[in-house]
Enzyme design. Structure first.
Site, PDB file in Angstrom:
ATOM      1  N   GLU A 258       0.889  -1.174   0.000  1.00  0.00           N
ATOM      2  CA  GLU A 258       0.000   0.000   0.000  1.00  0.00           C
ATOM      3  C   GLU A 258       0.919   1.213   0.000  1.00  0.00           C
ATOM      4  O   GLU A 258       1.510   1.549   1.025  1.00  0.00           O
ATOM      5  CB  GLU A 258      -0.891   0.013   1.246  1.00  0.00           C
ATOM      6  CG  GLU A 258      -1.857  -1.138   1.357  1.00  0.00           C
ATOM      7  CD  GLU A 258      -2.962  -1.117   0.317  1.00  0.00           C
ATOM      8  OE1 GLU A 258      -3.112  -0.090  -0.384  1.00  0.00           O
ATOM      9  OE2 GLU A 258      -3.661  -2.135   0.196  1.00  0.00           O
ATOM     10  N   CYS A 292      -2.374   8.880   2.911  1.00  0.00           N
ATOM     11  CA  CYS A 292      -2.167   8.586   1.488  1.00  0.00           C
ATOM     12  C   CYS A 292      -3.476   8.778   0.732  1.00  0.00           C
ATOM     13  O   CYS A 292      -3.473   8.916  -0.485  1.00  0.00           O
ATOM     14  CB  CYS A 292      -1.602   7.190   1.285  1.00  0.00           C
ATOM     15  SG  CYS A 292      -2.548   5.940   2.129  1.00  0.00           S
TER      16      CYS A 292
END
Ligand code: ADP
Length: 483
Positions: A258, A292
């Site tokens: 990720e 993010c």
């Protein structure tokens, strides 16, 4: 167990190896800094190479018994952990605030989100499906089943120190894997608290281990070359993700990644501006922009950009900035002065490239605070639209043509998440054209343990949460049975 605390909450600052809290072979420690005050709140044990190896070997030794533990029993461990953390959400949130700096409301939101992964994967642990069918030629039965991939190395960042750990630990344990967690150096106390909740819930020795080597890179590289390690699950920057993929290649270790994002937030001409403004505040300011998933570039249609910019600026000018531990503050500190200075520099560069500071743009004299900031007149293609800001900066780019907005949104190596506000039909059609693993249409929060979280392009490999999350820790096995 070493306990050092400047707060009411007990802080655990040791390594967890084979079911015990230990100071580590060297006895060396590193400070954990409260970014709101700049002061050390604990000194955390440094894991030596031998400690890291012991953790892997403890995880490896218990793997056969944990992976053959009935799924229902594994599920019940996760349920008990869920219950413990749910009851202790305020304590967990306080630790998050102390070492990460975020606003208390963000920390409580994270604590709840983190805790839900235990409930979700307690439910998934007993629902792993297989397959059984006749081969087309009729010569055999095809039996498809799953087995745990093995010892898993979990590496997590500082921005969501609880949720990024639970999003990996819960599916790994549900699948029957054992784990070694390496939290970020900035935020090990939250990770230790989560690991201790698992210990208190009855996790067998060795199933969950925690190590904090310093420096990180060489230690992780060594761990990825230990033959027992079969999985690395990483959340962090694309830059470090690339390094880990290279290190994982030698032993062909399965990798879930990720990585970074550069989320566009598109406001279409038909958008409900009030809804778009409220959405922008959440998509940008949740976690102080250190996510993010944070909206990074706002593409706002010229017909609505003046109204949108005015309203966002007015709302952000009222944002209360200060230590996250004071619950009325909406924007806490960034994780460190270094991270804060990176944000300040990005704003300076944007201004040198022609942007205007409509609000904020100020660093605090003390602590790692940066004010809520709005930049207007930003040009797509400049430094700030190409960089993950990771701070409370709203960079607004005006556009005239929707096709051009889609092109700009996709003009990045990243593809994690995008936000689209507009009339539903048009917003959906834009959502379908965006190369991102996740698109939020007329809403600002997407993360949900029941939904697949993950990115396209250089934002990552694999998915977390949902029914896919557990599959990252399972290997499919085909058994052919002669008829
Ligand atoms: P961020 O600073 O955005 O959290 P990083 O990718 O720098 O992202 O850090 C994420 C995690 O990766 C942290 O736990 C960090 O300690 C770890 N890390 C940093 N460098 C390396 C490396 N070379 N190898 C393995 N892990 C690393």
């Amino acid at each position: 167990m070493t306990i050092e605390s400047s707060t009411d909450v007990t802080l655990i600052a040791d390594l967890h190896i084979n079911g015990r809290w230990v100071a580590g072979e060297s006895g060396d420690r590193f400070p954990v800094i409260d970014p709101a005050s700049g002061r050390s709140i604990a000194s955390f044990a440094i894991a030596s190479d031998a400690d890291c190896t012991n953790a892997i070997e403890a995880a490896s030794a218990v793997l056969p018994s944990w992976s053959s533990t009935p799924p229902r029993v594994r599920s019940e461990l996760l349920t008990r952990t869920f219950q413990i953390l749910k009851a202790e959400r305020e304590a967990l949130a306080e630790i998050i605030v102390r070492e990460n700096g975020k606003a208390f409301s963000d920390a409580l939101g994270e604590a709840d989100y983190a805790t839900e992964f235990f409930r979700w994967f307690a439910e998934e642990a007993v629902r792993v499906a297989g397959d059984f069918r006749l081969s087309p030629s009729g010569d055999k039965h095809i039996l498809v089943t799953h087995q745990p991939i093995g010892v898993s190395l979990l590496i997590t960042p500082w921005n969501f120190p609880a949720a990024m750990a639970t999003r990996k630990i819960a599916p790994a344990l549900a699948a029957g894997c054992t784990v070694v967690l390496k939290p970020a150096r900035e935020t090990p106390l939250t990770a230790a608290y989560v690991v201790d909740a698992l210990r208190r819930a009855g996790a067998p020795d060795g199933v969950v281990n925690l190590v904090t080597p310093v420096p990180t890179g060489p230690a992780i590289a060594r761990m990825l070359h230990h033959p027992a390690v079969r999985k690395v699950s990483f959340t962090g920057s694309t830059e470090v993700g690339r390094i880990l993929l290279r290190e994982a290649a030698d032993n062909v270790v399965s990798a879930s990644m990720e990585l970074g994002g550069n989320a566009p937030f598109i406001v279409l001409p038909g958008a409900d501006i009030e809804a778009a403004v409220q959405g922008a505040l959440v998509a940008k300011m949740r976690n102080g922009g250190s996510a993010c998933t944070a909206a990074n570039r706002f593409y706002v249609h010229s017909s609505v950009s003046a109204a949108f910019t005015k309203a966002v600026t007015a709302e952000l000018s009222r944002f209360q900035v200060g230590p996250g531990i004071d619950r009325e503050n909406q924007l806490g500190a960034l994780v460190s002065v270094g991270e804060r200075d990176k944000v300040a520099e990005l704003v300076d560069v944007a201004v040198s490239e022609g942007a205007t500071v409509a609000l904020g743009g100020e660093s605090s004299a003390e602590g790692a605070f940066y004010s809520a900031t709005v930049l207007t007149g930003v040009q797509h293609g400049g430094t700030i639209t190409g960089t993950e800001i990771f701070g409370p900066v709203t960079a607004i780019v005006e556009y005239d043509d929707v096709d051009e907005a889609v092109r700009m949104a996709n003009d990045t190596i990243y593809g994690l998440i995008a936000y689209v506000y507009g009339e539903t039909g048009q917003a959906l059609s834009v959502a379908r054209r965006i190369d991102a693993g996740m698109v939020a249409v007329n809403r600002a929060v997407l993360s949900d343990p029941a939904a697949p979280f993950g990115g396209m392009k250089q934002s990552g490999l694999g998915r977390e949460g949902s029914s896919e999350g557990i599959l990252e820790f399972l290997e499919e096995k085909y058994i052919g049975i002669e008829l």
